[in-house]
Design a protein around this motif. Structure first.
Motif, PDB file in Angstrom:
ATOM      1  N   LEU A   1       0.587  -1.333   0.184  1.00 58.76           N
ATOM      2  CA  LEU A   1       0.143   0.058  -0.208  1.00 58.76           C
ATOM      3  C   LEU A   1       0.896   1.302  -0.198  1.00 58.76           C
ATOM      4  O   LEU A   1       0.170   2.222  -0.677  1.00 58.76           O
ATOM      5  N   TYR A   2       2.178   0.900   0.546  1.00 57.68           N
ATOM      6  CA  TYR A   2       2.795   2.272   0.907  1.00 57.68           C
ATOM      7  C   TYR A   2       2.712   2.532  -1.171  1.00 57.68           C
ATOM      8  O   TYR A   2       3.267   3.465  -1.948  1.00 57.68           O
ATOM      9  N   GLU A   3       3.728   1.446  -1.770  1.00 59.85           N
ATOM     10  CA  GLU A   3       4.271   1.765  -3.344  1.00 59.85           C
ATOM     11  C   GLU A   3       3.134   1.984  -3.601  1.00 59.85           C
ATOM     12  O   GLU A   3       3.241   2.600  -4.408  1.00 59.85           O
ATOM     13  N   ALA A   4       2.029   1.403  -3.571  1.00 62.64           N
ATOM     14  CA  ALA A   4       1.191   1.809  -3.934  1.00 62.64           C
ATOM     15  C   ALA A   4       0.977   3.387  -4.276  1.00 62.64           C
ATOM     16  O   ALA A   4       0.541   4.533  -5.546  1.00 62.64           O
ATOM     17  N   GLY A   5       0.983   3.973  -2.845  1.00 62.32           N
ATOM     18  CA  GLY A   5       0.581   5.420  -2.473  1.00 62.32           C
ATOM     19  C   GLY A   5       1.465   6.742  -2.505  1.00 62.32           C
ATOM     20  O   GLY A   5       1.269   7.111  -4.349  1.00 62.32           O
ATOM     21  N   MET A   6       3.149   5.614  -3.529  1.00 61.11           N
ATOM     22  CA  MET A   6       4.118   6.144  -4.602  1.00 61.11           C
ATOM     23  C   MET A   6       3.560   6.761  -5.645  1.00 61.11           C
ATOM     24  O   MET A   6       3.736   7.257  -6.358  1.00 61.11           O
TER      25      MET A   6
ATOM     26  N   SER B   1      -9.638   0.750   5.391  1.00 58.22           N
ATOM     27  CA  SER B   1      -9.528   2.390   5.766  1.00 58.22           C
ATOM     28  C   SER B   1      -8.586   3.028   5.414  1.00 58.22           C
ATOM     29  O   SER B   1      -7.999   4.285   4.971  1.00 58.22           O
ATOM     30  N   LEU B   2      -7.417   2.292   5.710  1.00 51.27           N
ATOM     31  CA  LEU B   2      -6.095   3.037   5.404  1.00 51.27           C
ATOM     32  C   LEU B   2      -5.561   3.563   3.798  1.00 51.27           C
ATOM     33  O   LEU B   2      -5.233   4.229   3.270  1.00 51.27           O
ATOM     34  N   THR B   3      -6.776   2.347   2.868  1.00 50.63           N
ATOM     35  CA  THR B   3      -5.795   2.478   1.043  1.00 50.63           C
ATOM     36  C   THR B   3      -6.893   3.786   0.505  1.00 50.63           C
ATOM     37  O   THR B   3      -6.560   4.412   0.024  1.00 50.63           O
ATOM     38  N   ALA B   4      -8.364   3.334   1.400  1.00 52.41           N
ATOM     39  CA  ALA B   4      -9.272   4.821   1.241  1.00 52.41           C
ATOM     40  C   ALA B   4      -8.496   5.564   1.333  1.00 52.41           C
ATOM     41  O   ALA B   4      -9.173   7.083   0.685  1.00 52.41           O
ATOM     42  N   THR B   5      -8.209   6.097   2.938  1.00 53.00           N
ATOM     43  CA  THR B   5      -7.282   7.332   3.039  1.00 53.00           C
ATOM     44  C   THR B   5      -6.193   7.647   2.231  1.00 53.00           C
ATOM     45  O   THR B   5      -5.577   8.890   1.810  1.00 53.00           O
ATOM     46  N   VAL B   6      -4.863   6.540   2.120  1.00 56.63           N
ATOM     47  CA  VAL B   6      -4.044   7.186   1.014  1.00 56.63           C
ATOM     48  C   VAL B   6      -4.229   7.636  -0.498  1.00 56.63           C
ATOM     49  O   VAL B   6      -3.689   8.620  -1.087  1.00 56.63           O
ATOM     50  N   TRP B   7      -5.767   7.122  -1.167  1.00 55.23           N
ATOM     51  CA  TRP B   7      -6.068   7.520  -2.519  1.00 55.23           C
ATOM     52  C   TRP B   7      -6.594   8.529  -2.324  1.00 55.23           C
ATOM     53  O   TRP B   7      -6.836   9.520  -2.990  1.00 55.23           O
ATOM     54  N   ALA B   8      -7.168   9.010  -1.117  1.00 53.37           N
ATOM     55  CA  ALA B   8      -7.874  10.178  -0.636  1.00 53.37           C
ATOM     56  C   ALA B   8      -6.598  11.372  -0.793  1.00 53.37           C
ATOM     57  O   ALA B   8      -7.059  12.789  -1.375  1.00 53.37           O
TER      58      ALA B   8
END
Length: 334
Positions: free
Chosen positions: A57-62, A120-127
């Motif tokens: 998920l961290y790398e997805a956010g990057m 919830s973490l994924t939604a926060t990162v994408w938002a």
């Protein structure tokens, strides 16, 4: 957007390493380990799944960050992989989607409670990447993401398939220690419902708040890294870092030297770059302050684990710091 030149496989790997900021990757597993330590349990299979989910998920956010910022980076940082044409926007967005799916799949392996936190973490990162990054809510969003990442480690450790009901009950705080809970309240378990997620939240609240506070400060500083010009923001981050370090170093004498050493390493890693950026808020020094703040996540996670008595976990997390520092010399974490 510049047309991508033909490049060899090693050059392509370097491009992706730059896009994904692999030098910052080693700051991620400590979230899950600190979360596991907060439960009072040893890291288990669920912790490993949480760490894998966090990394994906961290790398997805990057990747998503560089896709969303491609037009802005074309003006401010044209050397980045997407605006320079070394990686196409489509490839960056596809990578973000695939990495997100891999992260959620890893979290699901630890159980439904862990998947709920990861969602919830994924939604926060994408938002954050798509809507909040350039708003006043950006630091709070990133702080929430890091707090959720630690809670993911705690939840996955407690809800792992190998966890026994006895271990869950042992890790859950006594009813008298939790607001609004009396002796008749059932903590759950395999024979009495789902794992005691209120207990997880109770135990992990303080370390999650500390990690969120540090993340908020680093994100606030990062908003000035392209153009510089802010003195008060890195100064405030310096004050927060020093305060957190002092609080984390205050432990029982029986806890040994590891908590104090971890807290000292945290302050040493973050405070110097913040001070330099406050004295001279130029873009290079501000970027260095952001990089130092990111690397300081590692000793902070170690200090949080050590405060619970998990000195072995703390030392293992601290062991990641030299590698993170070496990688940062080759690939910028910002």
């Amino acid at each position: 957007m510049i047309a991508a030149p033909r490049r060899g496989s090693r050059a392509r790997l370097r491009d992706w390493a730059e896009l994904l900021r692999v030098s910052a990757l080693l700051t991620v597993p400590g979230d899950a380990l600190a979360g596991a330590a907060a439960t009072g349990l040893r890291p288990n299979r669920g912790t490993a799944y949480a760490a894998c989910a966090s990394l994906f998920l961290y790398e997805a956010g990057m990747a998503l960050n560089d896709w969303a910022d491609r037009d802005e980076d074309a003006l401010d940082r044209p050397h980045r992989p997407v605006p320079s044409g070394r990686i196409s926007p489509t490839a960056a967005l596809a990578a973000a989607g695939l990495l997100t799916a891999a992260g959620l799949t890893s979290a699901a392996r630890a159980g439904r409670p862990a998947l709920a936190v990861a969602t919830s973490l994924t939604a926060t990162v994408w938002a954050y990447d798509l809507w909040l990054k350039h708003t006043p809510a950006a630091p709070a969003a990133m702080a929430a993401a890091r707090a959720l990442d630690l809670l993911l480690g705690a939840t996955a450790t407690m809800s792992a398939p190998t966890m026994t009901p006895t271990a869950r009950r042992a890790a859950d705080p006594p009813p008298s220690a939790m607001p609004g809970r009396g002796r008749g309240h059932k903590t759950g378990g395999r024979s009495g419902g789902p794992p005691a997620t209120p207990g997880i939240a109770f135990r992990a609240a303080a370390p999650a708040a500390a990690l969120a506070a540090h993340t908020y400060a680093v994100t606030a500083v990062s908003r000035h890294e392209a153009h510089g010009g802010s003195t008060l923001t890195p100064l405030a981050a310096l004050g927060l870092t020093t305060t957190l370090g002092l609080l984390l170093s205050r432990t029982r004498v029986t806890a040994g030297p590891v908590p104090a050493l971890s807290a000292a390493a945290y302050v040493r890693t973050a405070a110097g770059p913040f001070l330099h950026a406050a004295l001279n808020p130029s873009p290079p020094l501000t970027q260095r302050a952001v990089g130092g703040g990111i690397r300081a996540m590692i000793p902070l996670q170690a200090a949080l684990a050590a405060r619970t008595g998990a000195n072995g976990t703390a030392l293992a997390v601290l062991g990641l710091a030299p590698a993170a520092r070496a990688l940062a010399r080759k690939v910028s974490p910002t």
